[in-house]
Design a protein around this motif. Structure first.
Motif, PDB file in Angstrom:
ATOM      1  N   THR A  49       0.825  -1.211   0.000  1.00 16.91           N
ATOM      2  CA  THR A  49       0.000   0.000   0.000  1.00 16.91           C
ATOM      3  C   THR A  49       0.857   1.258   0.000  1.00 16.91           C
ATOM      4  OG1 THR A  49      -1.642  -1.235   1.293  1.00 16.91           O
ATOM      5  CG2 THR A  49      -1.934   1.138   1.140  1.00 16.91           C
ATOM      6  N   LEU A  50       1.939   1.262   0.767  1.00 16.65           N
ATOM      7  CA  LEU A  50       2.843   2.416   0.793  1.00 16.65           C
ATOM      8  C   LEU A  50       3.539   2.601  -0.555  1.00 16.65           C
ATOM      9  CD1 LEU A  50       4.415   2.018   4.351  1.00 16.65           C
ATOM     10  CD2 LEU A  50       2.816   3.802   3.589  1.00 16.65           C
ATOM     11  N   VAL A  51       3.884   1.497  -1.200  1.00 14.29           N
ATOM     12  CA  VAL A  51       4.462   1.579  -2.549  1.00 14.29           C
ATOM     13  C   VAL A  51       3.454   2.223  -3.502  1.00 14.29           C
ATOM     14  CG1 VAL A  51       5.196   0.225  -4.557  1.00 14.29           C
ATOM     15  CG2 VAL A  51       6.047  -0.361  -2.282  1.00 14.29           C
ATOM     16  N   ALA A  52       2.184   1.813  -3.383  1.00 15.27           N
ATOM     17  CA  ALA A  52       1.130   2.379  -4.236  1.00 15.27           C
ATOM     18  C   ALA A  52       0.979   3.878  -4.012  1.00 15.27           C
ATOM     19  CB  ALA A  52      -0.193   1.674  -3.961  1.00 15.27           C
ATOM     20  N   ALA A  53       1.017   4.317  -2.747  1.00 18.81           N
ATOM     21  CA  ALA A  53       0.888   5.745  -2.435  1.00 18.81           C
ATOM     22  C   ALA A  53       2.054   6.536  -3.017  1.00 18.81           C
ATOM     23  CB  ALA A  53       0.802   5.953  -0.925  1.00 18.81           C
ATOM     24  N   ALA A  54       3.253   5.950  -2.957  1.00 22.63           N
ATOM     25  CA  ALA A  54       4.431   6.621  -3.513  1.00 22.63           C
ATOM     26  C   ALA A  54       4.320   6.730  -5.032  1.00 22.63           C
ATOM     27  CB  ALA A  54       5.702   5.856  -3.132  1.00 22.63           C
ATOM     28  N   VAL A  55       3.832   5.665  -5.663  1.00 28.01           N
ATOM     29  CA  VAL A  55       3.649   5.679  -7.121  1.00 28.01           C
ATOM     30  C   VAL A  55       2.590   6.714  -7.506  1.00 28.01           C
ATOM     31  CG1 VAL A  55       2.804   4.350  -9.095  1.00 28.01           C
ATOM     32  CG2 VAL A  55       4.389   3.302  -7.461  1.00 28.01           C
ATOM     33  N   ALA A  56       1.481   6.741  -6.745  1.00 26.56           N
ATOM     34  CA  ALA A  56       0.383   7.667  -7.044  1.00 26.56           C
ATOM     35  C   ALA A  56       0.826   9.127  -6.935  1.00 26.56           C
ATOM     36  CB  ALA A  56      -0.787   7.411  -6.099  1.00 26.56           C
ATOM     37  N   ALA A  57       1.717   9.413  -5.989  1.00 26.18           N
ATOM     38  CA  ALA A  57       2.186  10.787  -5.805  1.00 26.18           C
ATOM     39  C   ALA A  57       3.001  11.266  -7.001  1.00 26.18           C
ATOM     40  CB  ALA A  57       3.027  10.892  -4.534  1.00 26.18           C
TER      41      ALA A  57
ATOM     42  N   VAL B  48      -6.136   5.157 -15.874  1.00 29.29           N
ATOM     43  CA  VAL B  48      -5.913   3.955 -16.690  1.00 29.29           C
ATOM     44  C   VAL B  48      -5.736   2.732 -15.794  1.00 29.29           C
ATOM     45  CG1 VAL B  48      -4.289   2.808 -18.243  1.00 29.29           C
ATOM     46  CG2 VAL B  48      -4.965   5.154 -18.697  1.00 29.29           C
ATOM     47  N   VAL B  49      -4.919   2.882 -14.746  1.00 31.57           N
ATOM     48  CA  VAL B  49      -4.688   1.775 -13.802  1.00 31.57           C
ATOM     49  C   VAL B  49      -6.008   1.355 -13.158  1.00 31.57           C
ATOM     50  CG1 VAL B  49      -3.615   1.143 -11.616  1.00 31.57           C
ATOM     51  CG2 VAL B  49      -2.288   2.365 -13.346  1.00 31.57           C
ATOM     52  N   PHE B  50      -6.775   2.335 -12.663  1.00 34.98           N
ATOM     53  CA  PHE B  50      -8.062   2.044 -12.024  1.00 34.98           C
ATOM     54  C   PHE B  50      -8.977   1.303 -12.996  1.00 34.98           C
ATOM     55  CE2 PHE B  50     -12.358   2.667 -10.634  1.00 34.98           C
ATOM     56  CZ  PHE B  50     -12.313   2.769  -9.248  1.00 34.98           C
ATOM     57  N   ALA B  51      -9.059   1.802 -14.236  1.00 34.78           N
ATOM     58  CA  ALA B  51      -9.966   1.223 -15.221  1.00 34.78           C
ATOM     59  C   ALA B  51      -9.575  -0.207 -15.575  1.00 34.78           C
ATOM     60  CB  ALA B  51      -9.989   2.093 -16.478  1.00 34.78           C
ATOM     61  N   ILE B  52      -8.281  -0.467 -15.725  1.00 34.53           N
ATOM     62  CA  ILE B  52      -7.826  -1.819 -16.091  1.00 34.53           C
ATOM     63  C   ILE B  52      -8.115  -2.809 -14.962  1.00 34.53           C
ATOM     64  CG2 ILE B  52      -5.777  -3.234 -16.531  1.00 34.53           C
ATOM     65  CD1 ILE B  52      -4.610  -0.849 -18.064  1.00 34.53           C
TER      66      ILE B  52
ATOM     67  N   ARG C 160       2.561 -16.412  -0.735  1.00 37.97           N
ATOM     68  CA  ARG C 160       1.600 -15.710   0.113  1.00 37.97           C
ATOM     69  C   ARG C 160       2.025 -14.258   0.339  1.00 37.97           C
ATOM     70  NH1 ARG C 160      -0.855 -17.989   5.769  1.00 37.97           N
ATOM     71  NH2 ARG C 160      -1.300 -19.718   4.351  1.00 37.97           N
ATOM     72  N   PHE C 161       3.309 -14.049   0.611  1.00 37.76           N
ATOM     73  CA  PHE C 161       3.814 -12.693   0.832  1.00 37.76           C
ATOM     74  C   PHE C 161       3.614 -11.840  -0.426  1.00 37.76           C
ATOM     75  CE2 PHE C 161       6.926  -9.319   0.855  1.00 37.76           C
ATOM     76  CZ  PHE C 161       6.952  -8.883   2.175  1.00 37.76           C
ATOM     77  N   LEU C 162       3.943 -12.411  -1.580  1.00 40.12           N
ATOM     78  CA  LEU C 162       3.815 -11.676  -2.838  1.00 40.12           C
ATOM     79  C   LEU C 162       2.359 -11.335  -3.146  1.00 40.12           C
ATOM     80  CD1 LEU C 162       6.404 -13.634  -5.030  1.00 40.12           C
ATOM     81  CD2 LEU C 162       6.649 -11.335  -4.065  1.00 40.12           C
ATOM     82  N   VAL C 163       1.457 -12.265  -2.834  1.00 40.14           N
ATOM     83  CA  VAL C 163       0.031 -11.997  -3.045  1.00 40.14           C
ATOM     84  C   VAL C 163      -0.423 -10.851  -2.143  1.00 40.14           C
ATOM     85  CG1 VAL C 163      -2.304 -12.914  -2.743  1.00 40.14           C
ATOM     86  CG2 VAL C 163      -0.562 -14.303  -3.867  1.00 40.14           C
ATOM     87  N   GLY C 164      -0.002 -10.888  -0.874  1.00 36.37           N
ATOM     88  CA  GLY C 164      -0.360  -9.820   0.061  1.00 36.37           C
ATOM     89  C   GLY C 164       0.157  -8.468  -0.400  1.00 36.37           C
ATOM     90  N   ALA C 165       1.425  -8.439  -0.839  1.00 34.99           N
ATOM     91  CA  ALA C 165       1.989  -7.187  -1.338  1.00 34.99           C
ATOM     92  C   ALA C 165       1.242  -6.720  -2.578  1.00 34.99           C
ATOM     93  CB  ALA C 165       3.473  -7.369  -1.649  1.00 34.99           C
ATOM     94  N   GLY C 166       0.883  -7.667  -3.444  1.00 35.15           N
ATOM     95  CA  GLY C 166       0.143  -7.328  -4.657  1.00 35.15           C
ATOM     96  C   GLY C 166      -1.231  -6.759  -4.354  1.00 35.15           C
ATOM     97  N   ILE C 167      -1.905  -7.350  -3.378  1.00 34.90           N
ATOM     98  CA  ILE C 167      -3.211  -6.829  -2.963  1.00 34.90           C
ATOM     99  C   ILE C 167      -3.056  -5.413  -2.419  1.00 34.90           C
ATOM    100  CG2 ILE C 167      -5.036  -7.065  -1.216  1.00 34.90           C
ATOM    101  CD1 ILE C 167      -4.860 -10.090  -1.594  1.00 34.90           C
ATOM    102  N   GLY C 168      -1.986  -5.174  -1.654  1.00 32.97           N
ATOM    103  CA  GLY C 168      -1.725  -3.830  -1.123  1.00 32.97           C
ATOM    104  C   GLY C 168      -1.484  -2.814  -2.227  1.00 32.97           C
ATOM    105  N   VAL C 169      -0.675  -3.191  -3.225  1.00 32.00           N
ATOM    106  CA  VAL C 169      -0.367  -2.277  -4.334  1.00 32.00           C
ATOM    107  C   VAL C 169      -1.624  -1.956  -5.138  1.00 32.00           C
ATOM    108  CG1 VAL C 169       0.835  -2.065  -6.544  1.00 32.00           C
ATOM    109  CG2 VAL C 169       2.054  -2.961  -4.559  1.00 32.00           C
ATOM    110  N   LEU C 170      -2.355  -2.988  -5.559  1.00 32.81           N
ATOM    111  CA  LEU C 170      -3.541  -2.779  -6.394  1.00 32.81           C
ATOM    112  C   LEU C 170      -4.625  -2.008  -5.648  1.00 32.81           C
ATOM    113  CD1 LEU C 170      -3.806  -6.261  -8.161  1.00 32.81           C
ATOM    114  CD2 LEU C 170      -2.854  -4.141  -9.079  1.00 32.81           C
ATOM    115  N   SER C 171      -4.812  -2.337  -4.368  1.00 30.62           N
ATOM    116  CA  SER C 171      -5.834  -1.641  -3.571  1.00 30.62           C
ATOM    117  C   SER C 171      -5.451  -0.186  -3.349  1.00 30.62           C
ATOM    118  CB  SER C 171      -6.021  -2.343  -2.226  1.00 30.62           C
ATOM    119  OG  SER C 171      -6.437  -3.679  -2.413  1.00 30.62           O
ATOM    120  N   GLY C 172      -4.170   0.066  -3.076  1.00 31.52           N
ATOM    121  CA  GLY C 172      -3.708   1.434  -2.871  1.00 31.52           C
ATOM    122  C   GLY C 172      -3.857   2.278  -4.121  1.00 31.52           C
ATOM    123  N   LEU C 173      -3.660   1.673  -5.292  1.00 30.17           N
ATOM    124  CA  LEU C 173      -3.796   2.400  -6.550  1.00 30.17           C
ATOM    125  C   LEU C 173      -5.248   2.606  -6.950  1.00 30.17           C
ATOM    126  CD1 LEU C 173      -0.931   0.795  -8.676  1.00 30.17           C
ATOM    127  CD2 LEU C 173      -0.998   3.112  -7.739  1.00 30.17           C
TER     128      LEU C 173
END
Length: 273
Positions: A99-107, A116-120, A148-161
Motif C-alpha cells: 500500500t505504501l508503494v502504491a501511495a508513492a507511485v500515485a504521488a 488507466v490503472v483504475f480502469a484496467i 503468500r507474501f507476494l500476493v499480500g503485497a500485490g493486494i496492497g499495491v492494487l488496492s492502494g492504486l
C-alpha cells in the motif's frame, strides 16, 4: 460569508455522493472504495479542482473513509471467530508495504495514468464478477511463502492504486484456494485495516504541500469529505443491504461487474476525449 457560499456546493455534492455510495456499498457488500473513487473524481471536477491532483485526492480520501468502517467490521467479525488471523498475521508487513508503494507511485503518477490503472483493474474485477464460477479453484489450501507474501503485497499495491479496501481481491484469493466466501469476507475486513491505515498516511505524506487542493485537505485527503461521508455511508448502507436481499447472489455479482465495466469505460473516455 463568501467562503461559506463557495463551500456550500462542495458540501451538497459530497452529501449526494455519500448517499449513492452508501446504498451501492450496502447492495454489493463492499467498503465502497470502488464506488467512492469515481464519484469523488467527478465531484471534485465539478468543483473546479485541477485535474493533475483530482485522482490522487479521490484515492486518498476514499482510503481515509475506509479506515473506521474496516476497523469496526474487523472487530465484529473477529468476535464471531470468522477471521483467518493466521493469514492476517502473515500479511502484517506485505500488505502495508504494498500500500505504501502504491501511495508513492500515485504521488508521482499523472491523473490520466492513475485513471488507466483504475480502469484496467476494475475491468479485471468485473470479468471475475460477471463470469465467476464456484468451480474455479487453484488449490485446496492457501499457499505458503513466498507466494503468500507476494500476493499480500500485490493486494496492497492494487488496492492502494484503486483507493479500495481490498475486499474483492482478498475474497477472490481465498475462494480460489478453497476457503468459504464467509471467511473471505470476514478476513477482508482485517485486510482493509492493513490497507487503509498505511494508505491514509502514504497519501497524506505524498500530497503534502501540493498546490490546488481544496480547503481542509491534508495532503491528498480532504477532511470535509471524510467527516461528511462516514456517517452518511454507514447510515445508508443498510438500505442497500435491504435491496440486496431481494436479489440473488448471482444477480449482485453480475450487477457489480456491470457497474465496474461502465466505470472503466467512462474513465477511459475521460482520457481519450
Amino acid at each position: 460569508m463568501d467562503f461559506l457560499t463557495e463551500l456550500l456546493p462542495f458540501i451538497l455534492a459530497l452529501v449526494a455522493a455519500g448517499a449513492v455510495a452508501g446504498i451501492l456499498a450496502g447492495m454489493f457488500g463492499i467498503g465502497g472504495g470502488a464506488i467512492l473513487v469515481p464519484i469523488f473524481f467527478h465531484v471534485f471536477g465539478l468543483l473546479g479542482i485541477p485535474e493533475d491532483v483530482r485522482m490522487q485526492l479521490a484515492l486518498g480520501t476514499s482510503l481515509a473513509i475506509i479506515v473506521p468502517t474496516s476497523v469496526r467490521s474487523f472487530m465484529a467479525h473477529r468476535q464471531r471467530g470468522a477471521v483467518d488471523m493466521a493469514l492476517l498475521r502473515s500479511w502484517t508487513i506485505a500488505v502495508p508495504l504494498g500500500t505504501l508503494v502504491a501511495a508513492a507511485v500515485a504521488a508521482k503518477a499523472s491523473s490520466a495514468e492513475l485513471r488507466v490503472v483504475f480502469a484496467i483493474i476494475a475491468l479485471v474485477l468485473a470479468f471475475r464478477m460477471i463470469f465467476n464460477r464456484a468451480s474455479w479453484r487453484l488449490g485446496d489450501d492457501l499457499p505458503g511463502n513466498p507466494i503468500r507474501f507476494l500476493v499480500g503485497a500485490g493486494i496492497g499495491v492494487l488496492s492502494g492504486l484503486m483507493g479500495i479496501g481490498g475486499g474483492v481481491l482478498n475474497n477472490t484469493f481465498m475462494t480460489l484456494y478453497g476457503r468459504t466466501i464467509h471467511q473471505g469476507v470476514a478476513t477482508s475486513s482485517g485486510v482493509g485495516v492493513l490497507i487503509s491505515l498505511p494508505g491514509l498516511a502514504g497519501y497524506i505524506l505524498g500530497g503534502w504541500g501540493t498546490p490546488g487542493l481544496p480547503p481542509f485537505s491534508t495532503g491528498y485527503v480532504n477532511w470535509i469529505a471524510v467527516l461528511l461521508l462516514i456517517p452518511i455511508t454507514l447510515y445508508l448502507a443498510p438500505v442497500g443491504a435491504k435491496i440486496a436481499h431481494a436479489m440473488s447472489k448471482r444477480q449482485l455479482e453480475a450487477g457489480f461487474g456491470i457497474f465496474l465495466t461502465l466505470i472503466s469505460i467512462q474513465f477511459f473516455l475521460t482520457i481519450v476525449l
